[in-house]
Design an enzyme around this catalytic site. Structure first.
Site, PDB file in Angstrom:
ATOM      1  N   SER A 150       0.861  -1.179   0.000  1.00  0.00           N
ATOM      2  CA  SER A 150       0.000   0.000   0.000  1.00  0.00           C
ATOM      3  C   SER A 150       0.895   1.225   0.000  1.00  0.00           C
ATOM      4  O   SER A 150       2.096   1.120   0.296  1.00  0.00           O
ATOM      5  CB  SER A 150      -0.854  -0.013   1.275  1.00  0.00           C
ATOM      6  OG  SER A 150      -1.413   1.246   1.538  1.00  0.00           O
ATOM      7  N   TYR A 163      -2.113  -1.299  10.673  1.00  0.00           N
ATOM      8  CA  TYR A 163      -2.060  -1.437   9.209  1.00  0.00           C
ATOM      9  C   TYR A 163      -0.738  -0.919   8.655  1.00  0.00           C
ATOM     10  O   TYR A 163      -0.072  -1.590   7.863  1.00  0.00           O
ATOM     11  CB  TYR A 163      -3.242  -0.662   8.612  1.00  0.00           C
ATOM     12  CG  TYR A 163      -3.445  -0.833   7.127  1.00  0.00           C
ATOM     13  CD1 TYR A 163      -4.263  -1.843   6.627  1.00  0.00           C
ATOM     14  CD2 TYR A 163      -2.843   0.038   6.214  1.00  0.00           C
ATOM     15  CE1 TYR A 163      -4.467  -1.990   5.268  1.00  0.00           C
ATOM     16  CE2 TYR A 163      -3.039  -0.100   4.852  1.00  0.00           C
ATOM     17  CZ  TYR A 163      -3.856  -1.115   4.385  1.00  0.00           C
ATOM     18  OH  TYR A 163      -4.055  -1.248   3.028  1.00  0.00           O
TER      19      TYR A 163
END
Ligand code: NAD
Length: 268
Positions: A150, A163
């Site tokens: 990401s 995350y």
């Protein structure tokens, strides 16, 4: 002597469309989180390129339905359970570590069990899958590992401690695998999208709209894509296109990299 006639300008000659890319025929791909969003798009793209796809997800109905549609095999497992991960097949030539989840809270309020769960699914499961599939790739002298990281594997945002730290860990795992696997014809790379239009993000948009008391359009344009030069969500098929390219011909020297597709976020 007659002057040679110039050919009349006319429509460009018809080109024969290239045959469908079947460059992965005979290969087996394992895609985690394949029942939804980016994973689903990857599974479809890899199957269309000829691979037999293991559709790995805990969402049983969606995994089975997709596997049937693309001629793959569904593996219904909860990737947060180490024994379940270790029961997955070990004969994949391509692994797409994609399954993920999000939890948004400041560090001092972040539930430790949620933090641990996110790391089990997004770091430990990829490690466990790779430690079992790499030996077969080494034996066959070819393999592709693509880790769906990401922009948050390269940058931080507040309230996403689990995350962001999991994606940074995945980046490290990907690079170590790239170094170890290089002599065996196996590459390992990350793909780093900004916000992609998937259920994971649609849930975040709704939650942030409620939290901030603003519209969902404002959440996308002003909050999520604030740092992105391109103010549109990415489509899952675009991410799948990058994954397919990394698994296709001409990519044997691309390893240990992180391919940003973030609308200019990390350039900013
Ligand atoms: P999604 O929620 O649409 O799909 C995630 C899939 O993972 C679901 O099918 C879910 O059932 C599965 N999954 C989650 N936990 C699991 C578990 N314990 N066991 C088995 N399966 C499990 O999400 P998405 O947006 O497609 O995200 C896929 C990946 O892409 C994630 O790693 C995410 O971090 C990454 N990513 C997403 C975006 C985005 O904007 N959507 C951006 C960058 C990176």
């Amino acid at each position: 002597m007659e002057t040679p006639q110039r050919p009349e300008p006319g429509p460009a000659p018809l080109t024969v469309p290239p045959p469908a890319d079947r460059s992965l025929a005979g290969r087996t791909a394992l895609v985690t989180g394949a029942a939804s969003g980016i994973g689903q798009a990857c599974a479809q793209a890899l199957a269309a390129a000829g691979a037999h796809v293991y559709v790995v997800d805990k969402a049983a109905d969606a995994a089975k339905e997709l596997a049937e549609r693309i001629g793959g095999t569904a593996w219904v497992v909860d990737l947060s359970v180490p024994e379940a991960v270790d029961s997955l097949p070990d004969d994949a030539d391509l692994v797409v570590n994609n399954a993920g989840l999000q939890h948004v809270a400041p560090v001092h309020e972040f539930p430790p069990d949620r933090f641990a769960l996110i790391h089990r699914v997004m770091v430990e499961a990829p490690f466990r899958i790779l430690r079992r599939t790499l030996p077969g790739m080494y034996e066959r002298g070819w393999g592709r590992v693509v880790n769906i990281s990401s922009v948050h594997g390269l940058r931080a945002s507040p309230y996403k401690s689990a995350y962001v730290s999991a994606k940074h860990a995945l980046e490290g795992l990907s690079k170590v695998v790239a170094l170890e696997a290089a002599p065996h014809g196996v590459t390992s790379n990350c793909v780093n999208p900004g916000y992609v239009r998937t259920p994971l993000v649609e849930n975040q948009i709704a939650a942030q709209a409620r939290t901030h008391g603003i519209t969902e359009e404002e959440v996308v344009g002003k909050v999520m894509l604030e740092r992105s030069a391109i103010k549109h969500l990415i489509e899952p098929e675009d991410v799948a296109g990058a994954v397919l390219w990394l698994c296709g011909p001409g990519t044997s020297h691309i390893t240990g990299t992180s391919l940003s597709m973030d609308g200019g976020w990390t350039a900013n």
